[in-house]
Design a protein around this motif. Sequence first.
Motif, short mmCIF file in Angstrom:
data_model
loop_
_atom_site.label_atom_id
_atom_site.label_comp_id
_atom_site.label_asym_id
_atom_site.label_seq_id
_atom_site.Cartn_x
_atom_site.Cartn_y
_atom_site.Cartn_z
N LYS A 151 23.61 4.87 -1.75
CA LYS A 151 23.35 5.18 -0.35
C LYS A 151 22.13 6.08 -0.19
CE LYS A 151 27.98 4.54 1.47
NZ LYS A 151 29.12 5.11 2.18
N GLY A 152 21.96 7.01 -1.11
CA GLY A 152 20.79 7.88 -1.08
C GLY A 152 19.51 7.10 -1.28
N LEU A 153 19.55 6.18 -2.21
CA LEU A 153 18.38 5.34 -2.47
C LEU A 153 18.10 4.43 -1.28
CD1 LEU A 153 16.31 4.94 -4.67
CD2 LEU A 153 17.80 3.23 -5.71
N ASP B 13 0.81 -1.22 0.00
CA ASP B 13 0.00 0.00 0.00
C ASP B 13 0.85 1.27 0.00
OD1 ASP B 13 0.96 -0.36 2.55
OD2 ASP B 13 -0.91 0.13 3.55
N ILE B 14 2.11 1.15 -0.34
CA ILE B 14 3.02 2.30 -0.37
C ILE B 14 3.32 2.66 -1.83
CG2 ILE B 14 5.33 3.12 0.23
CD1 ILE B 14 5.27 1.01 2.52
N LEU B 15 3.11 3.92 -2.18
CA LEU B 15 3.46 4.38 -3.52
C LEU B 15 4.86 4.99 -3.50
CD1 LEU B 15 0.15 6.11 -4.73
CD2 LEU B 15 0.99 3.81 -5.25
N ILE B 16 5.59 4.76 -4.57
CA ILE B 16 6.93 5.31 -4.72
C ILE B 16 6.94 6.12 -6.01
CG2 ILE B 16 9.38 4.79 -5.01
CD1 ILE B 16 8.74 2.05 -3.63
N GLU B 17 7.39 7.36 -5.90
CA GLU B 17 7.39 8.24 -7.07
C GLU B 17 8.75 8.93 -7.18
OE1 GLU B 17 5.67 9.87 -10.35
OE2 GLU B 17 4.21 9.12 -8.89
N TYR B 18 9.30 8.86 -8.38
CA TYR B 18 10.53 9.60 -8.67
C TYR B 18 10.13 10.91 -9.32
CZ TYR B 18 14.90 11.02 -10.80
OH TYR B 18 16.01 11.74 -11.18
N PHE B 19 10.37 12.01 -8.64
CA PHE B 19 10.04 13.34 -9.14
C PHE B 19 11.29 13.93 -9.78
CE2 PHE B 19 6.89 12.76 -5.67
CZ PHE B 19 5.74 12.86 -6.44
N VAL C 11 6.38 7.64 -0.92
CA VAL C 11 7.81 7.87 -0.80
C VAL C 11 8.21 8.72 -2.00
CG1 VAL C 11 10.10 6.84 -0.70
CG2 VAL C 11 8.17 5.69 0.41
N SER C 12 8.56 9.95 -1.75
CA SER C 12 8.97 10.89 -2.80
C SER C 12 10.48 10.84 -2.96
CB SER C 12 8.53 12.31 -2.44
OG SER C 12 7.13 12.38 -2.31
N ILE C 13 10.92 10.51 -4.17
CA ILE C 13 12.35 10.44 -4.46
C ILE C 13 12.68 11.53 -5.46
CG2 ILE C 13 14.20 8.99 -5.38
CD1 ILE C 13 12.59 6.56 -4.41
N PHE C 14 13.75 12.27 -5.17
CA PHE C 14 14.18 13.38 -6.02
C PHE C 14 15.56 13.08 -6.58
CE2 PHE C 14 11.09 14.93 -2.99
CZ PHE C 14 10.22 15.63 -3.81
N PRO C 15 15.98 13.80 -7.62
CA PRO C 15 17.29 13.52 -8.23
C PRO C 15 18.44 13.44 -7.24
CG PRO C 15 16.07 15.00 -9.64
CD PRO C 15 15.26 14.85 -8.38
N LYS C 16 18.45 14.29 -6.24
CA LYS C 16 19.54 14.26 -5.25
C LYS C 16 19.57 12.95 -4.46
CE LYS C 16 16.86 16.62 -1.65
NZ LYS C 16 16.62 15.53 -0.76
N ASP C 17 18.43 12.25 -4.41
CA ASP C 17 18.34 11.02 -3.65
C ASP C 17 18.94 9.81 -4.37
OD1 ASP C 17 16.90 12.26 -1.53
OD2 ASP C 17 15.05 12.08 -2.70
#
Length: 92
Positions: free
Chosen positions: A76-78, A32-38, A65-71
Motif C-alpha cells: 500500500k505504501g508503494l 521523464d520521471i526518475l525513481i530513487e529508493y533512498f 519520486v523519492s521512496i524511503f524505507p517506510k514507504d
Amino acid sequence: QIDDWLYDQGIPHEREPHYPGSKFRADFRVNDILIEYFGLTGDKDYDDKTIRKQAICNAEGIRLVSIFPKDIVSIKGLEKKLGFLKENQGDL
C-alpha cells in the motif's frame, strides 16, 4: 520490490539511468520521471548525496519520486508513491 511492482503493472521502465550531468544514477526511469529508493537514510554521507540528487532534479526540472524505507513496508505504501504511474500509464 519497486522493479517487481513496475513490471507487474506493465509499466515500461529503465534501470539505473544517470542523473543529467553527473555520475549519479537513479534506480529507475519511467519516461521523464526518475525513481530513487533512498534506503540508507540517516547516514550523513548518504543524506548529503540524497540532497545533491534532489538538487539536480530541481535544477533540471525533472520529477523525482523519492521512496524511503517506510514507504515500502507494505504494498500500500508503494502504491501510494507510484500509483499515479499506473493511473496515467496511457499518458506516459
